[in-house]
Design a protein around this motif. Structure first.
Motif, PDB file in Angstrom:
ATOM      1  N   ASN A 117       0.942  -1.310  -0.119  1.00  0.00           N
ATOM      2  CA  ASN A 117      -0.075   0.127   0.043  1.00  0.00           C
ATOM      3  C   ASN A 117       0.982   1.356  -0.030  1.00  0.00           C
ATOM      4  O   ASN A 117       2.245   0.924   0.006  1.00  0.00           O
ATOM      5  N   LYS A 120      -0.564   8.880   0.234  1.00  0.00           N
ATOM      6  CA  LYS A 120      -0.986  10.172  -0.660  1.00  0.00           C
ATOM      7  C   LYS A 120      -0.451  11.336   0.162  1.00  0.00           C
ATOM      8  O   LYS A 120      -0.850  11.588   1.293  1.00  0.00           O
ATOM      9  N   ASN A 129      -3.807   5.463   1.413  1.00  0.00           N
ATOM     10  CA  ASN A 129      -4.674   5.112   0.414  1.00  0.00           C
ATOM     11  C   ASN A 129      -5.642   4.001   0.969  1.00  0.00           C
ATOM     12  O   ASN A 129      -4.994   3.003   1.759  1.00  0.00           O
ATOM     13  N   GLU A 131      -8.196   2.866  -1.390  1.00  0.00           N
ATOM     14  CA  GLU A 131      -8.805   2.405  -2.221  1.00  0.00           C
ATOM     15  C   GLU A 131      -9.321   0.934  -2.429  1.00  0.00           C
ATOM     16  O   GLU A 131      -8.120   0.042  -2.753  1.00  0.00           O
ATOM     17  N   SER A 156      -1.023   2.401 -10.308  1.00  0.00           N
ATOM     18  CA  SER A 156       0.143   2.326  -9.317  1.00  0.00           C
ATOM     19  C   SER A 156       1.333   1.245  -9.389  1.00  0.00           C
ATOM     20  O   SER A 156       1.549   0.470  -8.533  1.00  0.00           O
TER      21      SER A 156
END
Length: 323
Positions: A117, A120, A129, A131, A156
């Motif tokens: 992970n 940000k 993050n 998401e 990413s």
């Protein structure tokens, strides 16, 4: 033998490059090479790279004219000598144990791809993050084709550690469209589609900068480049029928999510042009039986119907439509 090759694509990032390269130099895992690909920078980026090379022989340089991100990355991949490949964008920086942690799980589990992970960050704040984190299997060996939710993450590509032989054997490369952007889109898709052994750890090990105004993703003139990426995805899956069978209904949804984000941020005249391309691709999806309502959900499916049949209405309602 070099264990990890780290690719750092560089283009006019003098404000961030030292922090990026220092974060790599100070890794707890030390058996690596850093290949900096300078894509014709006109600022002091090249000088910064040369200073690191003078102090540390693990840092290397590919200096070339400005031919674009995809060409830069493919040049870097071709030069890699490591068993594994990592990508670090030159405006980001990594935590000290990133390489050690990803190598640990990749080598222990014989992975094609290991993923972590990330945070940000901007000048104003730092956030974790989140998401799809609750939907992606953690610390579990999986094949992405059996867990399509993995394809719904942002590409990413810089939080992955790739086994180099996996990339070579499957001929996974970047599109080299000159001046293009979004070239991580089809690359990431192919990686997950062909990956047999994948693992995600929910540990943030990289800091992803979101306030770099010079980032290509913030260049609204390049929004049409993502259309090339999705055409490549469709072409790729059609050549791999087993993959196509599994993912054919997901591709239009992935495209919708990506295109809508682009559509909302561009100017009025560009929206009309972009919408025409989007409409044409949706019509093609219908003609080739790639649209299934249950994959979209009711609201998104309604929007697809509008784009296909009444794009002017969708354009009028764009900011009132939530999905």
């Amino acid at each position: 033998m070099i264990t990890i090759s780290i690719l750092v694509p560089v283009y006019n990032v003098e404000s961030y490059l030292v922090q990026c390269l220092e974060s790599i130099k100070n890794q707890t895992f030390q058996n690596f090479e850093v290949i900096c690909i300078n894509d014709g920078s006109t600022d002091h980026s090249l000088e910064i790279i040369k200073k690191f090379i003078a102090l540390d022989q693990r840092f290397k340089l590919i200096d070339k004219s400005n031919t674009g991100y995809g060409h830069s990355m493919n040049k870097g991949l071709a030069a890699c000598q490591g068993e594994y490949v990592s990508i670090v964008e030159s405006d980001d920086y990594i935590l000290p144990n990133m390489l050690e942690r990803l190598y640990q799980i990749a080598s222990t589990n014989n992975l094609d791809v290991a993923r972590c992970n990330y945070y940000k960050f901007s000048k104003k704040k730092v956030s974790l993050n989140n998401e799809l984190i609750d939907k992606i299997p953690h610390n579990k060996l999986i094949k992405p084709l059996n867990s399509p939710e993995i394809f719904y993450q942002s590409p990413s590509i810089w939080v992955n550690l790739y086994r180099k032989d996996f990339l070579i054997q499957n001929n996974i490369k970047f599109l080299e469209t000159p001046g293009a952007s979004y070239q991580d889109t089809s690359f990431a898709f192919k990686v997950y589609a062909l990956c047999e052994r994948f693992m995600f750890i929910n540990e943030p090990l990289l800091n992803y900068r979101v306030d770099n105004s010079g980032s290509s993703i913030n260049d609204k003139q390049k929004m049409f480049c993502v259309c090339d990426e999705y055409q490549e995805i469709v072409n790729f899956t059609k050549k791999n029928l087993n993959i196509y069978k599994i993912l054919k209904f997901h591709i239009p949804v992935l495209r919708y999510n990506c295109y809508r984000w682009n559509f909302l941020r561009i100017n009025h005249n560009s929206r009309k042009k972009f919408l025409k391309i989007w409409q044409k691709e949706i019509i093609q999806d219908y003609s080739e039986n790639r649209i299934q309502k249950n994959y979209f959900g009711r609201k998104k499916y309604l929007n697809v119907f509008l784009i296909k049949n009444f794009p002017f209405i969708y354009n009028m309602l764009k900011f009132f439509i939530k999905k």
